[in-house]
Motif scaffolding. Structure first.
Motif, PDB file in Angstrom:
ATOM      1  N   PRO A 396      35.610  -4.663  -5.106  1.00  0.00           N
ATOM      2  CA  PRO A 396      35.301  -3.375  -4.245  1.00  0.00           C
ATOM      3  C   PRO A 396      35.244  -3.897  -2.491  1.00  0.00           C
ATOM      4  CG  PRO A 396      34.340  -2.857  -6.263  1.00  0.00           C
ATOM      5  CD  PRO A 396      34.684  -4.351  -6.381  1.00  0.00           C
ATOM      6  N   PRO A 397      34.445  -4.918  -2.394  1.00  0.00           N
ATOM      7  CA  PRO A 397      34.525  -5.277  -1.001  1.00  0.00           C
ATOM      8  C   PRO A 397      35.937  -5.991  -0.482  1.00  0.00           C
ATOM      9  CG  PRO A 397      32.406  -6.267  -2.298  1.00  0.00           C
ATOM     10  CD  PRO A 397      33.541  -5.510  -3.335  1.00  0.00           C
ATOM     11  N   VAL A 398      36.526  -6.747  -1.244  1.00  0.00           N
ATOM     12  CA  VAL A 398      37.831  -7.120  -0.871  1.00  0.00           C
ATOM     13  C   VAL A 398      38.855  -5.927  -0.723  1.00  0.00           C
ATOM     14  CG1 VAL A 398      40.034  -8.261  -1.668  1.00  0.00           C
ATOM     15  CG2 VAL A 398      37.503  -9.432  -1.883  1.00  0.00           C
ATOM     16  N   THR A 399      38.682  -4.995  -1.715  1.00  0.00           N
ATOM     17  CA  THR A 399      39.484  -3.649  -1.081  1.00  0.00           C
ATOM     18  C   THR A 399      39.292  -3.019   0.062  1.00  0.00           C
ATOM     19  OG1 THR A 399      38.439  -2.297  -2.691  1.00  0.00           O
ATOM     20  CG2 THR A 399      40.225  -3.621  -3.726  1.00  0.00           C
ATOM     21  N   HIS A 400      38.108  -3.188   0.325  1.00  0.00           N
ATOM     22  CA  HIS A 400      37.580  -2.373   1.570  1.00  0.00           C
ATOM     23  C   HIS A 400      37.445  -3.434   2.825  1.00  0.00           C
ATOM     24  CE1 HIS A 400      36.614   1.400  -0.215  1.00  0.00           C
ATOM     25  NE2 HIS A 400      36.308   0.959  -1.005  1.00  0.00           N
ATOM     26  N   GLY A 401      38.211  -4.554   2.668  1.00  0.00           N
ATOM     27  CA  GLY A 401      38.283  -5.218   3.874  1.00  0.00           C
ATOM     28  C   GLY A 401      37.627  -6.745   4.170  1.00  0.00           C
ATOM     29  N   ALA A 402      36.956  -7.241   2.813  1.00  0.00           N
ATOM     30  CA  ALA A 402      36.193  -8.454   2.965  1.00  0.00           C
ATOM     31  C   ALA A 402      37.134  -9.572   2.800  1.00  0.00           C
ATOM     32  CB  ALA A 402      35.080  -8.508   1.683  1.00  0.00           C
ATOM     33  N   SER A 403      37.023 -10.961   3.635  1.00  0.00           N
ATOM     34  CA  SER A 403      37.760 -11.969   3.370  1.00  0.00           C
ATOM     35  C   SER A 403      37.099 -12.894   2.334  1.00  0.00           C
ATOM     36  CB  SER A 403      37.995 -12.528   4.941  1.00  0.00           C
ATOM     37  OG  SER A 403      38.860 -11.771   5.453  1.00  0.00           O
ATOM     38  N   GLY A 404      35.983 -12.697   1.826  1.00  0.00           N
ATOM     39  CA  GLY A 404      35.353 -13.342   1.050  1.00  0.00           C
ATOM     40  C   GLY A 404      34.171 -12.716   0.328  1.00  0.00           C
ATOM     41  N   ALA A 405      33.451 -13.641  -0.715  1.00  0.00           N
ATOM     42  CA  ALA A 405      32.381 -12.959  -1.216  1.00  0.00           C
ATOM     43  C   ALA A 405      31.639 -14.163  -1.818  1.00  0.00           C
ATOM     44  CB  ALA A 405      32.728 -11.931  -2.183  1.00  0.00           C
ATOM     45  N   ALA A 406      30.158 -13.837  -1.895  1.00  0.00           N
ATOM     46  CA  ALA A 406      29.437 -15.199  -2.513  1.00  0.00           C
ATOM     47  C   ALA A 406      28.347 -14.548  -3.329  1.00  0.00           C
ATOM     48  CB  ALA A 406      28.893 -15.927  -1.316  1.00  0.00           C
ATOM     49  N   MET A 407      28.068 -14.941  -4.442  1.00  0.00           N
ATOM     50  CA  MET A 407      26.876 -14.496  -5.292  1.00  0.00           C
ATOM     51  C   MET A 407      25.807 -15.268  -4.632  1.00  0.00           C
ATOM     52  SD  MET A 407      27.670 -12.127  -7.504  1.00  0.00           S
ATOM     53  CE  MET A 407      26.432 -12.098  -8.790  1.00  0.00           C
ATOM     54  N   TRP A 408      24.682 -15.298  -5.226  1.00  0.00           N
ATOM     55  CA  TRP A 408      23.476 -15.808  -4.687  1.00  0.00           C
ATOM     56  C   TRP A 408      23.291 -17.039  -5.415  1.00  0.00           C
ATOM     57  CZ3 TRP A 408      20.693 -17.349  -1.280  1.00  0.00           C
ATOM     58  CH2 TRP A 408      19.264 -17.465  -1.379  1.00  0.00           C
ATOM     59  N   VAL A 409      22.350 -17.410  -5.788  1.00  0.00           N
ATOM     60  CA  VAL A 409      21.786 -18.906  -6.301  1.00  0.00           C
ATOM     61  C   VAL A 409      22.995 -19.605  -6.976  1.00  0.00           C
ATOM     62  CG1 VAL A 409      20.613 -18.191  -8.210  1.00  0.00           C
ATOM     63  CG2 VAL A 409      20.252 -20.300  -6.967  1.00  0.00           C
ATOM     64  N   THR A 410      23.388 -20.811  -6.597  1.00  0.00           N
ATOM     65  CA  THR A 410      24.197 -21.891  -7.418  1.00  0.00           C
ATOM     66  C   THR A 410      23.753 -22.097  -8.483  1.00  0.00           C
ATOM     67  OG1 THR A 410      25.400 -22.478  -5.225  1.00  0.00           O
ATOM     68  CG2 THR A 410      25.875 -23.876  -7.112  1.00  0.00           C
ATOM     69  N   ALA A 411      22.389 -22.744  -8.592  1.00  0.00           N
ATOM     70  CA  ALA A 411      21.933 -23.202  -9.595  1.00  0.00           C
ATOM     71  C   ALA A 411      20.238 -23.228  -9.546  1.00  0.00           C
ATOM     72  CB  ALA A 411      22.309 -24.961  -9.663  1.00  0.00           C
ATOM     73  N   THR A 412      19.680 -22.999 -10.940  1.00  0.00           N
ATOM     74  CA  THR A 412      18.200 -23.207 -11.122  1.00  0.00           C
ATOM     75  C   THR A 412      17.951 -24.081 -12.165  1.00  0.00           C
ATOM     76  OG1 THR A 412      18.329 -21.343 -12.579  1.00  0.00           O
ATOM     77  CG2 THR A 412      18.051 -20.859 -10.260  1.00  0.00           C
ATOM     78  N   ASP A 413      16.656 -24.281 -12.486  1.00  0.00           N
ATOM     79  CA  ASP A 413      16.151 -24.897 -13.701  1.00  0.00           C
ATOM     80  C   ASP A 413      16.349 -23.794 -14.825  1.00  0.00           C
ATOM     81  OD1 ASP A 413      13.968 -23.430 -13.404  1.00  0.00           O
ATOM     82  OD2 ASP A 413      12.854 -25.073 -12.546  1.00  0.00           O
ATOM     83  N   GLU A 414      15.644 -23.836 -15.897  1.00  0.00           N
ATOM     84  CA  GLU A 414      15.607 -22.983 -16.953  1.00  0.00           C
ATOM     85  C   GLU A 414      14.843 -21.939 -16.895  1.00  0.00           C
ATOM     86  OE1 GLU A 414      14.886 -26.071 -20.063  1.00  0.00           O
ATOM     87  OE2 GLU A 414      16.991 -25.507 -21.061  1.00  0.00           O
ATOM     88  N   SER A 415      14.015 -21.883 -15.982  1.00  0.00           N
ATOM     89  CA  SER A 415      12.832 -20.718 -15.519  1.00  0.00           C
ATOM     90  C   SER A 415      13.262 -20.134 -14.386  1.00  0.00           C
ATOM     91  CB  SER A 415      11.658 -21.533 -15.229  1.00  0.00           C
ATOM     92  OG  SER A 415      11.156 -22.026 -16.427  1.00  0.00           O
ATOM     93  N   TYR A 416      14.595 -20.198 -13.721  1.00  0.00           N
ATOM     94  CA  TYR A 416      15.132 -19.354 -12.671  1.00  0.00           C
ATOM     95  C   TYR A 416      14.473 -19.951 -11.607  1.00  0.00           C
ATOM     96  CZ  TYR A 416      16.452 -16.114 -16.317  1.00  0.00           C
ATOM     97  OH  TYR A 416      17.031 -15.526 -17.334  1.00  0.00           O
ATOM     98  N   GLY A 417      14.134 -21.392 -11.367  1.00  0.00           N
ATOM     99  CA  GLY A 417      13.307 -21.795 -10.225  1.00  0.00           C
ATOM    100  C   GLY A 417      13.936 -23.245  -9.793  1.00  0.00           C
ATOM    101  N   PRO A 418      13.410 -23.844  -8.917  1.00  0.00           N
ATOM    102  CA  PRO A 418      12.031 -23.626  -8.328  1.00  0.00           C
ATOM    103  C   PRO A 418      12.318 -22.507  -7.189  1.00  0.00           C
ATOM    104  CG  PRO A 418      12.479 -26.105  -8.165  1.00  0.00           C
ATOM    105  CD  PRO A 418      13.679 -25.533  -8.469  1.00  0.00           C
ATOM    106  N   HIS A 419      11.218 -21.622  -7.402  1.00  0.00           N
ATOM    107  CA  HIS A 419      11.190 -20.338  -6.596  1.00  0.00           C
ATOM    108  C   HIS A 419       9.988 -20.130  -5.755  1.00  0.00           C
ATOM    109  CE1 HIS A 419       9.190 -17.921  -9.705  1.00  0.00           C
ATOM    110  NE2 HIS A 419      10.119 -18.448 -10.329  1.00  0.00           N
ATOM    111  N   SER A 420       9.844 -19.292  -4.918  1.00  0.00           N
ATOM    112  CA  SER A 420       8.671 -19.133  -4.114  1.00  0.00           C
ATOM    113  C   SER A 420       7.301 -18.740  -5.089  1.00  0.00           C
ATOM    114  CB  SER A 420       8.885 -17.817  -3.061  1.00  0.00           C
ATOM    115  OG  SER A 420       7.517 -17.600  -2.604  1.00  0.00           O
ATOM    116  N   PRO A 421       6.349 -18.934  -4.933  1.00  0.00           N
ATOM    117  CA  PRO A 421       5.233 -18.514  -5.724  1.00  0.00           C
ATOM    118  C   PRO A 421       4.726 -17.114  -5.353  1.00  0.00           C
ATOM    119  CG  PRO A 421       4.402 -20.173  -4.307  1.00  0.00           C
ATOM    120  CD  PRO A 421       5.860 -20.219  -4.079  1.00  0.00           C
TER     121      PRO A 421
END
Length: 605
Positions: A396-421
């Motif tokens: 949908p963003p591309v069909t409405h004009g986006a030239s690119g798109a990015a999901m959030w985190v590329t990689a984590t450990d098995e506990s979805y981290g390290p992340h902010s405590p």
């Protein structure tokens, strides 16, 4: 006719939004920079109709679903099937090649975070080389649109900026000449890892986003800044966690030093958002309120020119679609279109779902300003469920004009981290989960992103999709989405998301021809269609000389409609549909209004 001449003749388009001068991510003299392409560029043309399929069902059994698997390719037909055909009901999709040329494409990808750098640094050299090839190599996902965090984010084990100048994050004293600025140690670690990405793929568009400015630049408490006689910050008080515009000059220097520091590590940053989620100021992780007025003043009073001098574009807003007036005000407040603000950036977290149609409105107002979807998270996806999070926030963003798109985190450990405590995205899934020093898992997100990043080349032109290409929306249980781009070799990459409830017999009209095939239910399916010049002989008859996989070398082409062959489904049922629920990520959604009290802005949750 030579192939190069064919491409020159058939890849012609006039678009308003060009991506020709956005730079690349590597600059070191020992690195080979510049486009490295992939399937669909001039060096790797599409000569065969192909299909690739990824199931949206998150299987409970490993390797039981299709993951970028080859499927039955579409068939070129000379005649449009009649309404009396004995085939099952079909979906007619039209790619408007005559008048529908839209924006040029930059690419698709993910975000570099401290969690990504941390877990990648635990890998041995051979495993790291393989995971980088999986993500950025032409034999892998070939991602070309990447974000990175400037300072810490919610996907950081420690909180910091590049100039805290005090006992800890958000507790420093003003550093008016930024003599304490340093990207060590976390920024240099990130720059070093990104440089390794650049060695694998040299045409990545890389942009940076800060989650917070140094605490001493914010209205956090009533500390009086020396020599400025203005209230200034230094605590974790979040009641007025906003930028103090008295420090505009210091922040211009801060961003300039950051760009220069990354460049010294062999990394050219191509874009900058002045603040990630500027309307989010109440998280227990790094964040800060930055009004549209202050953002415009920061850009107009030095940041815009400083970034342009360094080959960096300014991308306004970087937040949800429910406040589209914000980027419009920034563009207007920085000299209007074509001046200092080059693009608008959007996130997917508006409640109940993102309304990407506002991007079309923005494009009408600013036709020459680029747009991107810069963040969406897949939060705690569960095995046995359906997940279209990537496709429903890429197409949908591309069909409405986006030239690119990015999901959030590329990689984590098995506990979805390290992340902010202290809060943040404690369940955000990325493309890669690192299990040990020599093992990692490619998640369903990896394959879903690959449905786009592997087949859409930089400089491709997005075309308007008509007919029955886009039906339903994220508020209901049934959707069929389509985006279609023409790559530099003249071929088309058509990405379709089928959450309609049944396999779809699709007849795709492109130029003077029609392609027919099946898009299985519960999948994201990409068709690669060769350049139109390769379809016909001099008598304008269909030809199989593009080596159709339907008929082998010199393969067959149907001269009339065919009933599509039902594509094989995954081992689990694909007969039901799933509603596209909003991502459970309250840390990225702040409902706020702005009121005026005695002539001063006040932030109210």
């Amino acid at each position: 006719m030579s192939r190069s001449i064919v491409f020159a003749l058939y890849y012609t388009s006039v678009v308003a939004q060009s991506v020709q001068h956005l730079g690349v991510s590597c600059i070191g003299s020992t690195q080979q920079c510049g486009p490295r392409g992939g399937i669909g560029d001039g060096a790797h043309p599409v000569l065969t109709a192909q299909s690739f399929i990824t199931d949206a069902l998150l299987s409970t059994t490993p390797n039981s679903t299709r993951q970028l698997a080859s499927g039955p390719p579409p068939v070129l037909i000379q005649a449009l099937p009649s309404s009396t055909s004995s085939c099952t009901p079909r979906r007619d999709i039209i790619i408007d090649t005559a008048n529908g040329a839209q924006q040029e494409m930059v690419g698709f990808g993910h975000a570099w975070t401290d969690s990504t750098v941390s877990v990648f640094n635990t890998l041995d050299n051979a495993t790291l080389a393989q995971v980088l090839e999986d993500l950025f190599g032409q034999s892998g996902n070939n991602m070309g649109f990447m974000r990175h965090t400037i300072g810490s984010s919610d996907l950081s084990g420690e909180q910091y900026t590049y100039d805290d100048n005090g006992p800890s994050f958000n507790e420093g004293e003003p550093d008016l000449d930024l003599s304490h600025f340093s990207i060590e140690p976390y920024g240099s670690a990130m720059a070093g890892m990104i440089a390794k990405m650049g060695a694998v793929k040299g045409d990545v568009f890389l942009f940076g986003s800060p989650w917070s400015y140094p605490g001493w630049t914010k209205f956090n408490d009533l500390f009086i800044a020396p020599n400025l006689n203005v209230p200034n910050g230094g605590s974790y008080n979040i009641l007025n966690n906003s930028f103090n515009p008295a420090f505009i000059l210091q922040m211009v220097t801060y961003f300039s030093k950051y760009i220069d520091a990354f460049r010294s590590h062999g990394v050219q940053v191509n874009g900058l958002t002045p603040m990630n989620e500027p309307l989010n100021y109440q998280g227990g992780y790094p964040c800060m309120y930055l009004s549209d007025v202050d953002a415009a003043n920061l850009i107009a009073q030095g940041l815009g020119q400083a970034m342009h001098d360094r080959g960096v574009i300014i991308m306004a807003y970087d937040h949800n679609t429910d406040q589209p007036v914000y980027p419009a005000r920034v563009v207007l407040g920085t000299g209007g279109e074509g001046a200092l603000t080059d693009a608008a950036a959007w996130h997917c977290y508006a409640s109940p779902v993102a309304n990407y149609s506002v991007m079309s409105d923005f494009k009408t107002m600013f036709p020459n300003t680029l747009q991107f979807m810069t963040e969406c998270s897949n939060y705690l996806p569960q095995s046995g469920t359906w997940n279209f999070e990537v496709a429903s926030n890429f197409i949908p963003p591309v069909t409405h004009g986006a030239s690119g798109a990015a999901m959030w985190v590329t990689a984590t450990d098995e506990s979805y981290g390290p992340h902010s405590p202290y809060g943040g995205c404690a369940g955000c899934l990325g493309s890669i989960v690192v299990n040990s020093s020599n093992t990692y898992t490619r998640t369903n997100d990896y394959y879903m992103v690959g449905q786009f990043s592997r087949f859409v080349r930089r400089g491709a032109v997005n075309y308007q999709v008509l007919g029955e290409g886009n039906e339903g929306d994220a508020r209901g249980a049934n959707q069929f989405y389509t985006m279609a781009v023409q790559n530099p070799d003249g071929s088309f990459a058509v990405v379709m998301m089928n959450n309609w409830g049944s396999d779809q017999d699709v007849v795709l009209e492109i130029g003077q021809g029609h392609w027919q095939g099946t898009v299985p239910n519960g999948t994201v399916t990409t068709w690669l269609i060769p350049a139109e010049a390769l379809w016909w002989d001099q008598g304008q008859n269909a030809t199989g000389t593009y080596n159709s996989t339907q008929g082998g070398a010199g393969g067959s082409v149907s001269t009339s409609a065919v009933c599509a062959t039902t594509a094989s489904s995954s081992s689990q049922s694909t007969t039901s549909t799933t509603a596209l629920e909003p991502v459970l990520d309250t840390t990225h959604t702040i409902a706020s209004v702005i009121t005026t009290v005695m002539g001063r802005r006040k932030h109210v949750a």
